[in-house]
Motif scaffolding. Structure first.
Motif, short mmCIF file in Angstrom:
data_model
loop_
_atom_site.label_atom_id
_atom_site.label_comp_id
_atom_site.label_asym_id
_atom_site.label_seq_id
_atom_site.Cartn_x
_atom_site.Cartn_y
_atom_site.Cartn_z
N GLU A 101 10.85 11.55 0.83
CA GLU A 101 9.74 10.63 1.06
C GLU A 101 9.72 9.47 0.07
N GLU A 102 10.39 9.62 -1.08
CA GLU A 102 10.47 8.50 -2.02
C GLU A 102 11.24 7.32 -1.43
N ALA A 103 12.13 7.60 -0.49
CA ALA A 103 12.87 6.53 0.17
C ALA A 103 11.92 5.62 0.95
N VAL A 104 10.85 6.18 1.48
CA VAL A 104 9.84 5.37 2.18
C VAL A 104 9.09 4.51 1.16
N ARG A 105 8.72 5.10 0.05
CA ARG A 105 7.99 4.35 -0.98
C ARG A 105 8.82 3.20 -1.53
N SER A 106 10.12 3.38 -1.67
CA SER A 106 10.95 2.30 -2.19
C SER A 106 10.98 1.12 -1.22
N ARG A 107 10.92 1.39 0.09
CA ARG A 107 10.85 0.30 1.08
C ARG A 107 9.48 -0.38 1.03
N LYS A 108 8.44 0.40 0.81
CA LYS A 108 7.12 -0.19 0.62
C LYS A 108 7.12 -1.12 -0.60
N LEU A 109 7.83 -0.69 -1.64
CA LEU A 109 7.91 -1.48 -2.86
C LEU A 109 8.59 -2.82 -2.62
N ILE A 110 9.76 -2.81 -2.01
CA ILE A 110 10.48 -4.07 -1.82
C ILE A 110 9.71 -5.00 -0.89
N THR A 111 9.02 -4.43 0.10
CA THR A 111 8.21 -5.26 0.99
C THR A 111 7.03 -5.87 0.23
N ALA A 112 6.42 -5.09 -0.66
CA ALA A 112 5.30 -5.61 -1.46
C ALA A 112 5.75 -6.74 -2.37
N VAL A 113 6.94 -6.62 -2.95
CA VAL A 113 7.48 -7.68 -3.82
C VAL A 113 7.74 -8.95 -3.01
N ASN A 127 18.08 5.71 8.56
CA ASN A 127 18.32 6.83 7.65
C ASN A 127 19.25 7.87 8.26
N ARG A 128 20.04 8.47 7.38
CA ARG A 128 21.04 9.45 7.80
C ARG A 128 21.90 8.81 8.89
N SER A 129 22.19 9.53 9.93
CA SER A 129 23.01 8.95 11.00
C SER A 129 22.22 8.77 12.28
N ASP A 130 20.90 9.12 12.25
CA ASP A 130 20.20 9.20 13.53
C ASP A 130 18.70 8.91 13.46
N ARG A 131 18.22 8.28 12.37
CA ARG A 131 16.77 8.12 12.22
C ARG A 131 16.39 6.68 11.96
N ILE A 132 15.26 6.31 12.54
CA ILE A 132 14.67 4.99 12.35
C ILE A 132 13.23 5.20 11.90
N ARG A 133 12.86 4.55 10.80
CA ARG A 133 11.49 4.67 10.29
C ARG A 133 10.81 3.31 10.31
N VAL A 134 9.65 3.26 10.92
CA VAL A 134 8.82 2.05 10.95
C VAL A 134 7.76 2.22 9.87
N ILE A 135 7.77 1.33 8.88
CA ILE A 135 6.97 1.52 7.67
C ILE A 135 5.85 0.48 7.61
N ASP A 136 4.62 0.96 7.58
CA ASP A 136 3.42 0.12 7.45
C ASP A 136 3.25 -0.84 8.62
N ALA A 137 3.62 -0.41 9.81
CA ALA A 137 3.43 -1.26 11.00
C ALA A 137 3.22 -0.38 12.23
N PRO A 138 2.13 0.39 12.28
CA PRO A 138 1.91 1.25 13.44
C PRO A 138 1.81 0.48 14.75
N HIS A 139 1.36 -0.79 14.67
CA HIS A 139 1.23 -1.60 15.88
C HIS A 139 2.57 -2.01 16.46
N MET A 140 3.66 -1.84 15.69
CA MET A 140 4.99 -2.18 16.18
C MET A 140 5.77 -0.97 16.70
N TYR A 186 6.48 10.60 8.52
CA TYR A 186 7.31 11.01 7.39
C TYR A 186 6.99 10.10 6.21
N GLY A 187 6.29 10.63 5.22
CA GLY A 187 5.94 9.83 4.05
C GLY A 187 5.09 8.63 4.37
#
Length: 247
Positions: free
Chosen positions: A84-96, A143-156, A178-179
């Motif tokens: 789940e830290e991988a999600v937080r790191s994407r939140k971080l770069i987006t915030a920057v 992520n991995r070979s088969d996953r897509i995560r949409v972060i901080d955009a439930p409307h998308m 997930y995270g």
């Protein structure tokens, strides 16, 4: 005054953004497993980045001047984030990126300019004509070979789901939170594909871009922020809403 010997390092003051006539450019680098350096950024940016780090990631261990750059050393290891830290790191770069956009600094390019092992992208910004206090950004990670995560955009999420269902012939195996991100686990391995599947995977990604563009968002950057196995780590996408400050 004692003169510097040949083995003594030069003294550095805070670096200013390079400029030519009306253009101003600065850089932010992601270093080691836990550091962010502001190179040539104006002083008023530093508190905004500090706040973005705290909101997107969490605690800061220390700050220091590093050869004229302002360096943040974070608690934990965002650039080696697992689970789940991988999600937080994407939140971080987006915030920057959002903090920079708020002050009118638009990303020119995320670029790999180092041959060091486990290197990450450097982010280059140019000062635009107007600030964007309402900048709207979110990220998608692969992520991995088969996953897509949409972060901080439930409307998308519905638009990403539609792209998967129409362009990936093997469909969706499961969905979960997930995270704090909405994760799609696809059947098959689109990010480790060969032959026909490699074509289907590119069509899937193209459809995601088209669907989000139809909703006013355009790909802002594709950035490598992870210390992964060379050749095996995947970039993350950051999207930004098109508007007067950026199009």
């Amino acid at each position: 005054m004692m003169s510097k010997g040949p083995d003594q390092p030069p003294s550095y003051s805070t670096l200013i953004a390079p400029f030519l006539q009306a253009s101003r450019v600065c850089c932010i680098t992601l270093n080691e497993a836990d550091k962010i350096r502001l190179i040539g950024t104006p002083p008023e940016i530093t508190p905004a980045i500090r706040l973005a780090i705290r909101q997107g990631w969490g605690a800061i261990q220390r700050e220091q001047n590093y050869a004229g750059a302002h360096e943040f050393k974070l608690m934990g290891n965002p650039w080696h984030g697992q689970s789940e830290e991988a999600v937080r790191s994407r939140k971080l770069i987006t915030a920057v990126l959002k903090a920079m956009a708020n002050y009118g600094w638009n990303l020119i390019q995320a670029a790999d300019v180092s041959k060091k092992q486990s290197d990450k992208d450097s982010l280059f910004f140019e000062l635009g004509p107007v600030q964007d206090p309402q900048a709207d950004l979110f990220s998608i990670s692969f992520n991995r070979s088969d996953r897509i995560r949409v972060i901080d955009a439930p409307h998308m999420v519905p638009y990403v789901q539609q792209a998967i269902q129409t362009q990936w012939k093997y469909g969706i195996q499961m969905q979960q939170m997930y995270g704090g991100a909405h994760e799609f686990k696809l059947s098959g391995n689109p990010f480790y594909s060969d032959w026909n599947e490699a074509v289907y995977a590119r069509m899937l990604l193209s459809q995601i871009l088209a669907n989000l563009r139809s909703q006013g968002y355009k790909l802002y950057t594709s950035v490598d922020i992870s210390i992964g196995t060379d050749g095996m780590d995947l970039e993350s996408w950051v999207f930004r809403r098109v508007g007067p400050a950026w199009s």
